[in-house]
Motif scaffolding. Structure first.
Motif, PDB file in Angstrom:
ATOM      1  N   VAL A 274      -6.195  -1.096   4.975  1.00  0.00           N
ATOM      2  CA  VAL A 274      -5.511  -2.094   4.152  1.00  0.00           C
ATOM      3  C   VAL A 274      -6.126  -3.467   4.386  1.00  0.00           C
ATOM      4  O   VAL A 274      -6.345  -4.236   3.441  1.00  0.00           O
TER       5      VAL A 274
ATOM      6  N   ASP B 217      -9.387  -3.780   2.586  1.00  0.00           N
ATOM      7  CA  ASP B 217      -9.338  -3.567   1.138  1.00  0.00           C
ATOM      8  C   ASP B 217      -9.540  -4.880   0.392  1.00  0.00           C
ATOM      9  O   ASP B 217      -8.949  -5.906   0.726  1.00  0.00           O
TER      10      ASP B 217
ATOM     11  N   LYS C 137       0.829  -1.202   0.000  1.00  0.00           N
ATOM     12  CA  LYS C 137       0.000   0.000   0.000  1.00  0.00           C
ATOM     13  C   LYS C 137       0.863   1.251   0.000  1.00  0.00           C
ATOM     14  O   LYS C 137       0.582   2.221  -0.712  1.00  0.00           O
TER      15      LYS C 137
END
Length: 248
Positions: A103, A106, A90
């Motif tokens: 994250v 995601d 990321k």
């Protein structure tokens, strides 16, 4: 902590760093500052351009500093998690600070990548914020702040952490650029021992592998720690990789 008090703490941190000439002292000041947010753990390190490796910085003399729990550092190094760490992935793509929870949630994050964050949580790093720092010629440094609580970082906290991270990075970079790279002359045995330590082997295991006693292994590792100015064998291993002394 209220907004005015946070501003006071940041101003104090900025003022205190003016007269500092050593990266480790800067790191200590940053650590003290982040404790104001109940955030005891920081990891700072440069990465090589275009490679998913946290321990292979673009500049061989660049600083790697972290105070994560030793058990997690050992686990991370042993498992090679730098190759699948979603925080690194990321960070390479973004320019602003981000929460680890973003994250984790995601859709592009794989189960293997989530496992890194799940394991980090079992070692106490339950939530975090990462600030990617992109420089010229593809240079990339990452700094992460972690806390033992599941509580999310507030937006205003992230802003102040990002400001402190940027200031810290600029100061460290100036110190690196103004210092002469030291030559660390490790003996053959010292290189052997720190190489196997970087691969997660205990002193007893290293001794069995290279045919020396456990005490002799500890002797060599202490010498490596002294020569590399490292507080632990894990930090020494990171520095040895960082300086190109060993390649795991």
């Amino acid at each position: 902590m209220g907004l005015p008090q946070i501003a006071v703490e940041l101003s104090r941190f900025l003022d205190q760093t003016d007269s500092i000439a050593q990266s480790e002292q800067l790191f200590d000041l940053l650590s003290a500052f982040t404790l104001s947010f109940d955030c005891p753990w920081i990891a700072y390190g440069p990465l090589a351009p275009d490679h998913q490796k946290v321990l292979k910085p673009a500049q061989p003399d660049s600083a790697v500093m972290l105070n994560y729990p030793d058990e997690w550092k050992e686990r991370y190094l042993e498992m090679g998690y730098d190759r699948i760490d979603p925080i690194i992935k990321k960070g390479r793509k973004g320019v602003g600070a981000f929460r680890w929870s973003e994250v984790y949630k995601d859709a592009s994050t794989t189960e293997n990548e989530r496992r890194v964050l799940d394991e980090a949580a079992t070692f106490g790093l339950r939530s975090g914020v990462t600030v990617p720092l992109h420089g010229p010629a593809g240079s990339f440094t990452i700094i992460s702040f972690a806390q033992p609580s599941d509580r999310e970082f507030q937006n205003k906290t992230i802003i102040y952490l990002q400001l402190a991270a940027l200031h810290f990075h600029l100061k460290v970079t100036r110190l690196d650029n103004s210092s002469v790279l030291k030559q660390h002359n490790l003996s053959f045995r010292e290189k052997e021992c720190i190489l196997w330590a970087a691969r997660g082997k205990s002193s007893w295991e290293i001794g069995s592998i290279i045919g020396i006693s456990e005490n002799t292994v500890n002797f060599h590792l202490k010498n490596v720690m002294h020569k590399l100015d490292a507080a632990s064998r894990i930090v020494a291993a990171i520095k040895a990789i960082n300086l190109g002394i060993i390649d795991v």
